[in-house]
Motif scaffolding. Sequence first.
Motif, PDB file in Angstrom:
ATOM      1  N   SER A  21       0.875  -0.876   0.454  1.00  0.00           N
ATOM      2  CA  SER A  21       0.234  -0.205  -0.220  1.00  0.00           C
ATOM      3  C   SER A  21       1.026   1.238   0.454  1.00  0.00           C
ATOM      4  CB  SER A  21      -0.471  -0.114   1.147  1.00  0.00           C
ATOM      5  OG  SER A  21      -1.473  -1.241   1.470  1.00  0.00           O
ATOM      6  N   CYS A  22       0.314   1.993  -0.662  1.00  0.00           N
ATOM      7  CA  CYS A  22       1.073   4.040  -0.277  1.00  0.00           C
ATOM      8  C   CYS A  22      -0.227   4.560  -0.193  1.00  0.00           C
ATOM      9  CB  CYS A  22       1.785   4.015  -2.042  1.00  0.00           C
ATOM     10  SG  CYS A  22       2.279   5.236  -2.251  1.00  0.00           S
ATOM     11  N   ALA A  23      -0.025   5.201   1.069  1.00  0.00           N
ATOM     12  CA  ALA A  23      -0.761   6.004   1.650  1.00  0.00           C
ATOM     13  C   ALA A  23       0.072   7.441   0.843  1.00  0.00           C
ATOM     14  CB  ALA A  23      -1.564   6.198   2.766  1.00  0.00           C
ATOM     15  N   ALA A  24      -1.241   8.131   0.413  1.00  0.00           N
ATOM     16  CA  ALA A  24      -0.216   9.742  -0.207  1.00  0.00           C
ATOM     17  C   ALA A  24      -1.955  10.728   0.746  1.00  0.00           C
ATOM     18  CB  ALA A  24      -0.978   9.491  -1.342  1.00  0.00           C
ATOM     19  N   SER A  25      -0.666  11.627   1.017  1.00  0.00           N
ATOM     20  CA  SER A  25      -0.967  12.720   1.966  1.00  0.00           C
ATOM     21  C   SER A  25      -0.608  14.140   1.542  1.00  0.00           C
ATOM     22  CB  SER A  25      -1.353  12.671   3.578  1.00  0.00           C
ATOM     23  OG  SER A  25      -0.005  12.542   3.928  1.00  0.00           O
ATOM     24  N   GLY A  26      -1.296  14.968   2.166  1.00  0.00           N
ATOM     25  CA  GLY A  26      -1.109  16.636   1.244  1.00  0.00           C
ATOM     26  C   GLY A  26      -1.096  16.856   0.077  1.00  0.00           C
ATOM     27  N   PHE A  27      -0.447  17.274  -0.482  1.00  0.00           N
ATOM     28  CA  PHE A  27      -0.921  18.189  -1.708  1.00  0.00           C
ATOM     29  C   PHE A  27      -0.898  17.755  -2.802  1.00  0.00           C
ATOM     30  CE2 PHE A  27      -1.766  21.565  -4.411  1.00  0.00           C
ATOM     31  CZ  PHE A  27      -1.182  21.677  -5.735  1.00  0.00           C
ATOM     32  N   THR A  28      -1.790  16.090  -3.102  1.00  0.00           N
ATOM     33  CA  THR A  28      -2.047  15.365  -3.911  1.00  0.00           C
ATOM     34  C   THR A  28      -2.596  15.327  -5.073  1.00  0.00           C
ATOM     35  OG1 THR A  28      -3.947  14.303  -2.718  1.00  0.00           O
ATOM     36  CG2 THR A  28      -1.579  13.457  -2.204  1.00  0.00           C
ATOM     37  N   SER A  29      -3.706  16.608  -5.262  1.00  0.00           N
ATOM     38  CA  SER A  29      -4.071  17.486  -6.420  1.00  0.00           C
ATOM     39  C   SER A  29      -3.465  17.549  -7.295  1.00  0.00           C
ATOM     40  CB  SER A  29      -4.567  18.125  -5.877  1.00  0.00           C
ATOM     41  OG  SER A  29      -4.139  19.507  -5.489  1.00  0.00           O
ATOM     42  N   HIS A  30      -2.169  17.371  -7.531  1.00  0.00           N
ATOM     43  CA  HIS A  30      -1.107  17.924  -8.404  1.00  0.00           C
ATOM     44  C   HIS A  30      -0.781  16.711  -9.045  1.00  0.00           C
ATOM     45  CE1 HIS A  30       1.800  17.161  -6.372  1.00  0.00           C
ATOM     46  NE2 HIS A  30       2.845  17.294  -6.840  1.00  0.00           N
ATOM     47  N   PHE A  31      -0.843  15.768  -8.877  1.00  0.00           N
ATOM     48  CA  PHE A  31      -0.573  14.126  -9.044  1.00  0.00           C
ATOM     49  C   PHE A  31      -0.979  14.381 -10.282  1.00  0.00           C
ATOM     50  CE2 PHE A  31       1.808  14.025  -5.092  1.00  0.00           C
ATOM     51  CZ  PHE A  31       1.605  13.160  -3.893  1.00  0.00           C
ATOM     52  N   GLY A  32      -0.062  13.453 -11.776  1.00  0.00           N
ATOM     53  CA  GLY A  32      -0.742  12.960 -12.510  1.00  0.00           C
ATOM     54  C   GLY A  32      -0.101  11.986 -12.536  1.00  0.00           C
ATOM     55  N   GLY A  33       0.801  11.101 -12.110  1.00  0.00           N
ATOM     56  CA  GLY A  33       0.826   9.697 -12.121  1.00  0.00           C
ATOM     57  C   GLY A  33       2.115   9.333 -10.981  1.00  0.00           C
ATOM     58  N   ILE A  34       1.535   7.861 -10.681  1.00  0.00           N
ATOM     59  CA  ILE A  34       2.426   7.494  -8.994  1.00  0.00           C
ATOM     60  C   ILE A  34       2.732   5.725 -10.328  1.00  0.00           C
ATOM     61  CG2 ILE A  34       1.323   5.568  -7.577  1.00  0.00           C
ATOM     62  CD1 ILE A  34       1.084   8.502  -6.341  1.00  0.00           C
ATOM     63  N   GLY A  35       3.157   5.475  -9.051  1.00  0.00           N
ATOM     64  CA  GLY A  35       4.964   4.294 -10.217  1.00  0.00           C
ATOM     65  C   GLY A  35       5.214   3.747  -8.867  1.00  0.00           C
ATOM     66  N   TRP A  36       5.323   2.239  -8.810  1.00  0.00           N
ATOM     67  CA  TRP A  36       6.268   1.695  -8.396  1.00  0.00           C
ATOM     68  C   TRP A  36       7.740   1.060  -9.046  1.00  0.00           C
ATOM     69  CZ3 TRP A  36       4.887   0.707  -3.089  1.00  0.00           C
ATOM     70  CH2 TRP A  36       3.390   0.602  -2.677  1.00  0.00           C
ATOM     71  N   PHE A  37       8.549   1.352  -7.931  1.00  0.00           N
ATOM     72  CA  PHE A  37       9.764   1.036  -8.201  1.00  0.00           C
ATOM     73  C   PHE A  37      10.516  -0.225  -7.525  1.00  0.00           C
ATOM     74  CE2 PHE A  37       9.951   4.067 -11.172  1.00  0.00           C
ATOM     75  CZ  PHE A  37       9.635   5.048 -11.233  1.00  0.00           C
ATOM     76  N   ARG A  38      11.596  -0.292  -7.636  1.00  0.00           N
ATOM     77  CA  ARG A  38      12.255  -0.957  -6.613  1.00  0.00           C
ATOM     78  C   ARG A  38      13.191  -1.585  -7.044  1.00  0.00           C
ATOM     79  NH1 ARG A  38      10.578  -7.181  -8.991  1.00  0.00           N
ATOM     80  NH2 ARG A  38      11.303  -7.407 -10.804  1.00  0.00           N
ATOM     81  N   GLN A  39      14.580  -2.018  -5.680  1.00  0.00           N
ATOM     82  CA  GLN A  39      15.971  -1.636  -5.482  1.00  0.00           C
ATOM     83  C   GLN A  39      16.786  -3.262  -5.047  1.00  0.00           C
ATOM     84  OE1 GLN A  39      17.693   2.288  -4.438  1.00  0.00           O
ATOM     85  NE2 GLN A  39      19.611   1.555  -5.810  1.00  0.00           N
TER      86      GLN A  39
END
Length: 129
Positions: A21-39
């Motif tokens: 899960s990835c919970a977002a808070s704050g100024f999220t209205s400007h999000f255009g994309g969400i990504g999952w990455f790994r290392q």
Amino acid sequence: QVQLVESGGGLVQPGGSLRLSCAASGFTSHFGGIGWFRQAPGKEREGVSSMDLRDGKIYYVDSVKGRFTISRDNAKNTVYLQMNSLKPEDTAVYYCAAATDATPRLYIANMRIRSYDDWGQGTQVTVSS
């Protein structure tokens, strides 16, 4: 200020499943994309899956197609990564990240790391018997 918090990582046997899960808070209205990455240790960070929030298009790296599913719950401001049929090579720290709505769609599709401005702290996924 934007905050992304991942959870759901852990130790799982090969063939098992986890849901991140990835919970977002704050100024999220400007999000255009969400990504999952790994290392993984000793390796470069790579894109796993992304979602263009403007049109809902979803993208996966070839190695996880058919096994991982990205989804979102707008009411909870949360993005998920369902991971099935896990393999030892999936072991890594998994991060979610957000790109602004000014980001070209191609960069979301290609999971261009430099286009993502806000990052979570990561959650460890270990696949081992």
